[in-house]
Write a protein that holds these residues in place. Structure first.
Motif, PDB file in Angstrom:
ATOM      1  N   ILE A  60       0.842  -1.195   0.000  1.00 20.40           N
ATOM      2  CA  ILE A  60       0.000   0.000   0.000  1.00 20.40           C
ATOM      3  C   ILE A  60       0.881   1.250   0.000  1.00 20.40           C
ATOM      4  O   ILE A  60       0.535   2.263  -0.577  1.00 20.40           O
ATOM      5  CB  ILE A  60      -0.958  -0.008   1.209  1.00 20.40           C
ATOM      6  CG1 ILE A  60      -1.951  -1.165   1.083  1.00 20.40           C
ATOM      7  CG2 ILE A  60      -1.693   1.314   1.350  1.00 20.40           C
ATOM      8  CD1 ILE A  60      -2.754  -1.440   2.329  1.00 20.40           C
ATOM      9  N   GLY A  61       2.036   1.142   0.658  1.00 19.33           N
ATOM     10  CA  GLY A  61       3.005   2.234   0.651  1.00 19.33           C
ATOM     11  C   GLY A  61       2.885   3.226   1.780  1.00 19.33           C
ATOM     12  O   GLY A  61       3.413   4.331   1.678  1.00 19.33           O
ATOM     13  N   ASP A  62       2.244   2.841   2.876  1.00 18.30           N
ATOM     14  CA  ASP A  62       2.100   3.817   3.958  1.00 18.30           C
ATOM     15  C   ASP A  62       2.686   3.364   5.292  1.00 18.30           C
ATOM     16  O   ASP A  62       2.212   3.724   6.344  1.00 18.30           O
ATOM     17  CB  ASP A  62       0.639   4.223   4.123  1.00 18.30           C
ATOM     18  CG  ASP A  62      -0.277   3.058   4.460  1.00 18.30           C
ATOM     19  OD1 ASP A  62       0.202   1.912   4.473  1.00 18.30           O
ATOM     20  OD2 ASP A  62      -1.459   3.306   4.704  1.00 18.30           O
ATOM     21  N   ILE A  63       3.756   2.579   5.217  1.00 23.78           N
ATOM     22  CA  ILE A  63       4.513   2.205   6.414  1.00 23.78           C
ATOM     23  C   ILE A  63       5.949   2.642   6.190  1.00 23.78           C
ATOM     24  O   ILE A  63       6.462   2.555   5.070  1.00 23.78           O
ATOM     25  CB  ILE A  63       4.425   0.686   6.702  1.00 23.78           C
ATOM     26  CG1 ILE A  63       5.133   0.329   8.013  1.00 23.78           C
ATOM     27  CG2 ILE A  63       4.937  -0.125   5.538  1.00 23.78           C
ATOM     28  CD1 ILE A  63       4.941  -1.119   8.449  1.00 23.78           C
ATOM     29  N   ASP A  64       6.569   3.126   7.221  1.00 24.25           N
ATOM     30  CA  ASP A  64       7.974   3.528   7.112  1.00 24.25           C
ATOM     31  C   ASP A  64       8.792   2.298   6.718  1.00 24.25           C
ATOM     32  O   ASP A  64       8.744   1.273   7.409  1.00 24.25           O
ATOM     33  CB  ASP A  64       8.447   4.079   8.456  1.00 24.25           C
ATOM     34  CG  ASP A  64       9.867   4.588   8.426  1.00 24.25           C
ATOM     35  OD1 ASP A  64      10.775   3.824   8.037  1.00 24.25           O
ATOM     36  OD2 ASP A  64      10.083   5.747   8.815  1.00 24.25           O
TER      37      ASP A  64
ATOM     38  N   VAL B 168       3.459  -1.120  17.640  1.00 28.18           N
ATOM     39  CA  VAL B 168       2.483  -0.267  18.318  1.00 28.18           C
ATOM     40  C   VAL B 168       3.124   1.092  18.619  1.00 28.18           C
ATOM     41  O   VAL B 168       2.508   2.143  18.390  1.00 28.18           O
ATOM     42  CB  VAL B 168       1.941  -0.946  19.594  1.00 28.18           C
ATOM     43  CG1 VAL B 168       1.180   0.039  20.462  1.00 28.18           C
ATOM     44  CG2 VAL B 168       1.071  -2.136  19.225  1.00 28.18           C
ATOM     45  N   LYS B 169       4.356   1.086  19.098  1.00 27.52           N
ATOM     46  CA  LYS B 169       5.067   2.349  19.359  1.00 27.52           C
ATOM     47  C   LYS B 169       5.269   3.136  18.071  1.00 27.52           C
ATOM     48  O   LYS B 169       5.108   4.359  18.045  1.00 27.52           O
ATOM     49  CB  LYS B 169       6.421   2.081  20.027  1.00 27.52           C
ATOM     50  CG  LYS B 169       6.316   1.641  21.461  1.00 27.52           C
ATOM     51  CD  LYS B 169       7.687   1.362  22.043  1.00 27.52           C
ATOM     52  CE  LYS B 169       7.581   0.767  23.430  1.00 27.52           C
ATOM     53  NZ  LYS B 169       8.897   0.398  23.976  1.00 27.52           N
ATOM     54  N   ALA B 170       5.615   2.446  16.988  1.00 27.27           N
ATOM     55  CA  ALA B 170       5.798   3.108  15.697  1.00 27.27           C
ATOM     56  C   ALA B 170       4.483   3.714  15.214  1.00 27.27           C
ATOM     57  O   ALA B 170       4.475   4.802  14.628  1.00 27.27           O
ATOM     58  CB  ALA B 170       6.362   2.131  14.673  1.00 27.27           C
ATOM     59  N   ALA B 171       3.388   3.028  15.477  1.00 26.76           N
ATOM     60  CA  ALA B 171       2.074   3.557  15.093  1.00 26.76           C
ATOM     61  C   ALA B 171       1.767   4.833  15.869  1.00 26.76           C
ATOM     62  O   ALA B 171       1.218   5.795  15.308  1.00 26.76           O
ATOM     63  CB  ALA B 171       0.996   2.509  15.326  1.00 26.76           C
ATOM     64  N   GLU B 172       2.142   4.861  17.141  1.00 26.49           N
ATOM     65  CA  GLU B 172       1.924   6.054  17.959  1.00 26.49           C
ATOM     66  C   GLU B 172       2.706   7.254  17.422  1.00 26.49           C
ATOM     67  O   GLU B 172       2.283   8.386  17.569  1.00 26.49           O
ATOM     68  CB  GLU B 172       2.294   5.775  19.410  1.00 26.49           C
ATOM     69  CG  GLU B 172       1.345   4.805  20.094  1.00 26.49           C
ATOM     70  CD  GLU B 172       1.848   4.329  21.445  1.00 26.49           C
ATOM     71  OE1 GLU B 172       2.986   4.677  21.854  1.00 26.49           O
ATOM     72  OE2 GLU B 172       1.102   3.568  22.101  1.00 26.49           O
ATOM     73  N   LYS B 173       3.841   6.979  16.774  1.00 25.04           N
ATOM     74  CA  LYS B 173       4.667   8.044  16.193  1.00 25.04           C
ATOM     75  C   LYS B 173       4.270   8.366  14.756  1.00 25.04           C
ATOM     76  O   LYS B 173       4.820   9.272  14.155  1.00 25.04           O
ATOM     77  CB  LYS B 173       6.145   7.648  16.230  1.00 25.04           C
ATOM     78  CG  LYS B 173       6.688   7.530  17.637  1.00 25.04           C
ATOM     79  CD  LYS B 173       8.191   7.381  17.732  1.00 25.04           C
ATOM     80  CE  LYS B 173       8.820   6.462  16.746  1.00 25.04           C
ATOM     81  NZ  LYS B 173      10.255   6.240  16.967  1.00 25.04           N
ATOM     82  N   GLY B 174       3.339   7.593  14.193  1.00 27.78           N
ATOM     83  CA  GLY B 174       2.890   7.830  12.835  1.00 27.78           C
ATOM     84  C   GLY B 174       3.681   7.101  11.767  1.00 27.78           C
ATOM     85  O   GLY B 174       3.483   7.340  10.580  1.00 27.78           O
ATOM     86  N   ASP B 175       4.583   6.203  12.175  1.00 29.64           N
ATOM     87  CA  ASP B 175       5.385   5.450  11.213  1.00 29.64           C
ATOM     88  C   ASP B 175       4.677   4.202  10.702  1.00 29.64           C
ATOM     89  O   ASP B 175       5.138   3.567   9.755  1.00 29.64           O
ATOM     90  CB  ASP B 175       6.731   5.050  11.834  1.00 29.64           C
ATOM     91  CG  ASP B 175       7.607   6.250  12.126  1.00 29.64           C
ATOM     92  OD1 ASP B 175       7.465   7.273  11.433  1.00 29.64           O
ATOM     93  OD2 ASP B 175       8.435   6.168  13.049  1.00 29.64           O
TER      94      ASP B 175
END
Length: 78
Positions: free
Chosen positions: A12-16, A54-61
């Motif tokens: 999809i292209g929306d993960i760091d 989960v931590k990366a999601a909290e940072k928007g990554d």
């Protein structure tokens, strides 16, 4: 299934990409531990990957929707 969710999110292209690469690496390490008979270590490794994501999601990554978010929502780690 876990690795597939990350791959799907990458498509999809929306993960760091760095977060995804690190998660893939840790999942492969967990699989090796499991194959070597170290089930507890493998489980701990997978739990660590879940916490990292989960931590990366909290940072928007990591996105808050999509296949990986669905997977993370289904597998809660304390």
């Amino acid at each position: 299934m876990f690795d597939d969710a990350i791959r799907s999110q990458e498509a999809i292209g929306d993960i760091d990409p760095r977060v995804a690469a690190k998660a893939h690496e840790k999942i492969r390490k967990a699989a090796r531990k499991y194959e070597e008979g170290h089930q507890n270590a493998a489980r701990d490794q997978v739990a660590g990957v879940l916490r990292d994501l989960v931590k990366a999601a909290e940072k928007g990554d990591v996105p808050s929707s999509g296949p990986l978010a669905d997977f993370l929502g289904a597998w809660r780690v304390r």
